[in-house]
Design a protein around this motif. Structure first.
Motif, PDB file in Angstrom:
ATOM      1  N   ALA A  32       0.082  -3.066 -10.768  1.00 32.05           N
ATOM      2  CA  ALA A  32      -0.831  -3.604  -9.757  1.00 32.05           C
ATOM      3  C   ALA A  32      -0.158  -4.797  -9.079  1.00 32.05           C
ATOM      4  O   ALA A  32       0.746  -5.416  -9.625  1.00 32.05           O
ATOM      5  N   GLY A  33      -0.591  -5.086  -7.900  1.00 29.65           N
ATOM      6  CA  GLY A  33      -0.042  -6.233  -7.193  1.00 29.65           C
ATOM      7  C   GLY A  33       0.631  -5.818  -5.903  1.00 29.65           C
ATOM      8  O   GLY A  33       0.568  -4.664  -5.485  1.00 29.65           O
ATOM      9  N   ILE A  34       1.285  -6.781  -5.290  1.00 28.02           N
ATOM     10  CA  ILE A  34       1.873  -6.585  -3.967  1.00 28.02           C
ATOM     11  C   ILE A  34       3.347  -6.984  -3.994  1.00 28.02           C
ATOM     12  O   ILE A  34       3.712  -8.000  -4.572  1.00 28.02           O
ATOM     13  N   ASN A  35       4.173  -6.182  -3.353  1.00 24.10           N
ATOM     14  CA  ASN A  35       5.563  -6.536  -3.067  1.00 24.10           C
ATOM     15  C   ASN A  35       5.625  -7.034  -1.634  1.00 24.10           C
ATOM     16  O   ASN A  35       4.815  -6.613  -0.797  1.00 24.10           O
ATOM     17  N   THR A  45       6.613 -10.962   7.650  1.00 24.42           N
ATOM     18  CA  THR A  45       6.511 -10.608   6.241  1.00 24.42           C
ATOM     19  C   THR A  45       5.810  -9.266   6.126  1.00 24.42           C
ATOM     20  O   THR A  45       4.675  -9.111   6.585  1.00 24.42           O
ATOM     21  N   ALA A  46       6.502  -8.309   5.545  1.00 26.51           N
ATOM     22  CA  ALA A  46       5.929  -6.993   5.283  1.00 26.51           C
ATOM     23  C   ALA A  46       5.524  -6.941   3.816  1.00 26.51           C
ATOM     24  O   ALA A  46       6.245  -7.426   2.949  1.00 26.51           O
ATOM     25  N   SER A  47       4.360  -6.371   3.544  1.00 24.95           N
ATOM     26  CA  SER A  47       3.885  -6.252   2.167  1.00 24.95           C
ATOM     27  C   SER A  47       3.387  -4.835   1.921  1.00 24.95           C
ATOM     28  O   SER A  47       2.947  -4.149   2.845  1.00 24.95           O
ATOM     29  N   TRP A  48       3.470  -4.411   0.669  1.00 28.09           N
ATOM     30  CA  TRP A  48       3.017  -3.077   0.271  1.00 28.09           C
ATOM     31  C   TRP A  48       2.660  -3.127  -1.204  1.00 28.09           C
ATOM     32  O   TRP A  48       3.131  -3.981  -1.945  1.00 28.09           O
ATOM     33  N   PRO A  49       1.794  -2.229  -1.643  1.00 22.13           N
ATOM     34  CA  PRO A  49       1.383  -2.249  -3.051  1.00 22.13           C
ATOM     35  C   PRO A  49       2.535  -1.858  -3.975  1.00 22.13           C
ATOM     36  O   PRO A  49       3.352  -1.003  -3.632  1.00 22.13           O
ATOM     37  N   LYS A  50       2.591  -2.514  -5.133  1.00 25.84           N
ATOM     38  CA  LYS A  50       3.617  -2.145  -6.124  1.00 25.84           C
ATOM     39  C   LYS A  50       3.403  -0.710  -6.589  1.00 25.84           C
ATOM     40  O   LYS A  50       4.354   0.023  -6.784  1.00 25.84           O
ATOM     41  N   PHE A  51       2.153  -0.337  -6.767  1.00 27.32           N
ATOM     42  CA  PHE A  51       1.836   1.055  -7.102  1.00 27.32           C
ATOM     43  C   PHE A  51       1.555   1.765  -5.792  1.00 27.32           C
ATOM     44  O   PHE A  51       0.579   1.474  -5.108  1.00 27.32           O
ATOM     45  N   LYS A  52       2.441   2.668  -5.427  1.00 23.75           N
ATOM     46  CA  LYS A  52       2.308   3.386  -4.156  1.00 23.75           C
ATOM     47  C   LYS A  52       1.682   4.749  -4.437  1.00 23.75           C
ATOM     48  O   LYS A  52       2.334   5.626  -5.009  1.00 23.75           O
ATOM     49  N   PRO A  53       0.417   4.937  -4.057  1.00 23.22           N
ATOM     50  CA  PRO A  53      -0.235   6.213  -4.356  1.00 23.22           C
ATOM     51  C   PRO A  53       0.404   7.374  -3.593  1.00 23.22           C
ATOM     52  O   PRO A  53       0.769   7.250  -2.427  1.00 23.22           O
ATOM     53  N   HIS A  54       0.540   8.483  -4.282  1.00 24.99           N
ATOM     54  CA  HIS A  54       1.213   9.658  -3.731  1.00 24.99           C
ATOM     55  C   HIS A  54       0.501  10.211  -2.489  1.00 24.99           C
ATOM     56  O   HIS A  54       1.151  10.748  -1.594  1.00 24.99           O
ATOM     57  N   LEU A  78       1.828   3.292   7.187  1.00 24.72           N
ATOM     58  CA  LEU A  78       0.670   3.673   6.373  1.00 24.72           C
ATOM     59  C   LEU A  78       0.566   2.818   5.118  1.00 24.72           C
ATOM     60  O   LEU A  78      -0.532   2.449   4.702  1.00 24.72           O
ATOM     61  N   ILE A  79       1.708   2.492   4.502  1.00 24.08           N
ATOM     62  CA  ILE A  79       1.703   1.802   3.207  1.00 24.08           C
ATOM     63  C   ILE A  79       1.806   0.280   3.359  1.00 24.08           C
ATOM     64  O   ILE A  79       1.394  -0.456   2.483  1.00 24.08           O
ATOM     65  N   CYS A  80       2.345  -0.188   4.481  1.00 24.35           N
ATOM     66  CA  CYS A  80       2.651  -1.621   4.633  1.00 24.35           C
ATOM     67  C   CYS A  80       1.650  -2.349   5.519  1.00 24.35           C
ATOM     68  O   CYS A  80       1.009  -1.757   6.378  1.00 24.35           O
ATOM     69  N   LYS A  81       1.610  -3.663   5.288  1.00 28.61           N
ATOM     70  CA  LYS A  81       0.951  -4.598   6.202  1.00 28.61           C
ATOM     71  C   LYS A  81       2.036  -5.532   6.714  1.00 28.61           C
ATOM     72  O   LYS A  81       3.027  -5.799   6.020  1.00 28.61           O
ATOM     73  N   PHE A  82       1.840  -6.021   7.905  1.00 25.46           N
ATOM     74  CA  PHE A  82       2.824  -6.885   8.557  1.00 25.46           C
ATOM     75  C   PHE A  82       2.142  -8.203   8.890  1.00 25.46           C
ATOM     76  O   PHE A  82       1.204  -8.217   9.691  1.00 25.46           O
ATOM     77  N   ASP A  83       2.594  -9.271   8.243  1.00 29.10           N
ATOM     78  CA  ASP A  83       1.894 -10.561   8.311  1.00 29.10           C
ATOM     79  C   ASP A  83       0.410 -10.368   8.027  1.00 29.10           C
ATOM     80  O   ASP A  83      -0.456 -10.968   8.659  1.00 29.10           O
ATOM     81  N   GLY A  84       0.116  -9.488   7.071  1.00 31.46           N
ATOM     82  CA  GLY A  84      -1.254  -9.250   6.626  1.00 31.46           C
ATOM     83  C   GLY A  84      -2.058  -8.281   7.478  1.00 31.46           C
ATOM     84  O   GLY A  84      -3.230  -8.047   7.192  1.00 31.46           O
ATOM     85  N   GLY A 106      14.692   0.316   2.786  1.00 34.32           N
ATOM     86  CA  GLY A 106      15.414   0.035   1.549  1.00 34.32           C
ATOM     87  C   GLY A 106      14.565  -0.706   0.539  1.00 34.32           C
ATOM     88  O   GLY A 106      14.635  -0.440  -0.661  1.00 34.32           O
ATOM     89  N   GLU A 107      13.752  -1.633   1.006  1.00 36.82           N
ATOM     90  CA  GLU A 107      12.900  -2.407   0.098  1.00 36.82           C
ATOM     91  C   GLU A 107      11.777  -1.552  -0.490  1.00 36.82           C
ATOM     92  O   GLU A 107      11.506  -1.617  -1.681  1.00 36.82           O
ATOM     93  N   VAL A 108      11.126  -0.773   0.341  1.00 37.44           N
ATOM     94  CA  VAL A 108       9.985   0.029  -0.110  1.00 37.44           C
ATOM     95  C   VAL A 108      10.444   1.191  -0.989  1.00 37.44           C
ATOM     96  O   VAL A 108       9.848   1.464  -2.021  1.00 37.44           O
ATOM     97  N   MET A 109      11.505   1.856  -0.601  1.00 39.38           N
ATOM     98  CA  MET A 109      11.938   3.059  -1.311  1.00 39.38           C
ATOM     99  C   MET A 109      13.129   2.827  -2.231  1.00 39.38           C
ATOM    100  O   MET A 109      13.473   3.694  -3.016  1.00 39.38           O
ATOM    101  N   GLY A 110      13.733   1.645  -2.144  1.00 38.34           N
ATOM    102  CA  GLY A 110      14.940   1.384  -2.908  1.00 38.34           C
ATOM    103  C   GLY A 110      14.686   1.106  -4.364  1.00 38.34           C
ATOM    104  O   GLY A 110      13.560   1.003  -4.829  1.00 38.34           O
ATOM    105  N   ASP A 111      15.787   0.954  -5.079  1.00 38.78           N
ATOM    106  CA  ASP A 111      15.767   0.662  -6.498  1.00 38.78           C
ATOM    107  C   ASP A 111      15.734  -0.852  -6.672  1.00 38.78           C
ATOM    108  O   ASP A 111      16.518  -1.566  -6.066  1.00 38.78           O
TER     109      ASP A 111
END
Length: 123
Positions: A32-35, A45-54, A78-84, A106-111
């Motif tokens: 849970a939480g936000i990256n 600032t782009a943010s997305w949930p740590k748990f990304k629902p399929h 769809l998954i991100c917010k940009f400056d909220g 890279g950040e959202v899908m990367g390792d």
């Protein structure tokens, strides 16, 4: 199905969730939480949930129709917010520069593990 299999199913259902479902729920709760990341070109600032629902990925695929290259362009807004704030697909495509899209992809899908990336010029 053997009698033991039937008994286990009844026991799982009587106690609530099966061991598998409990394990998956714990995994989801632990993630849970936000990256977030700061986009290098725009400084947004782009943010997305740590748990990304399929289901969000599946929606991006449906929106992409038969163009597999468009899936990520559909997925990110769809998954991100940009400056909220949420952005439409058209806003995302027309207002976010390529360098920021590549960084965000890279950040959202990367390792998360940077180890072993010495030969990767992006790291």
């Amino acid at each position: 199905m053997s009698k033991d299999d039937t008994t286990q199913t009844v026991q799982d259902n009587a106690s609530g969730d099966s061991a598998l479902i409990e394990k998956l729920k714990k995994h989801k709760a632990a993630n849970a939480g936000i990256n977030e990341t700061k986009l290098p070109d725009t400084g947004i600032t782009a943010s997305w949930p740590k748990f990304k629902p399929h289901h969000v990925w599946m929606k991006a695929q449906r929106l992409s129709k038969k163009n597999p290259h468009a899936v990520m362009d559909n997925y990110l807004p769809l998954i991100c917010k940009f400056d909220g704030e949420k952005m439409t697909l058209e806003e995302f495509k027309s207002l976010i520069p390529t360098d920021d899209v590549l960084h965000l992809t890279g950040e959202v899908m990367g390792d998360d593990d940077e180890e072993g990336n010495e030969g990767n010029v992006l790291h």
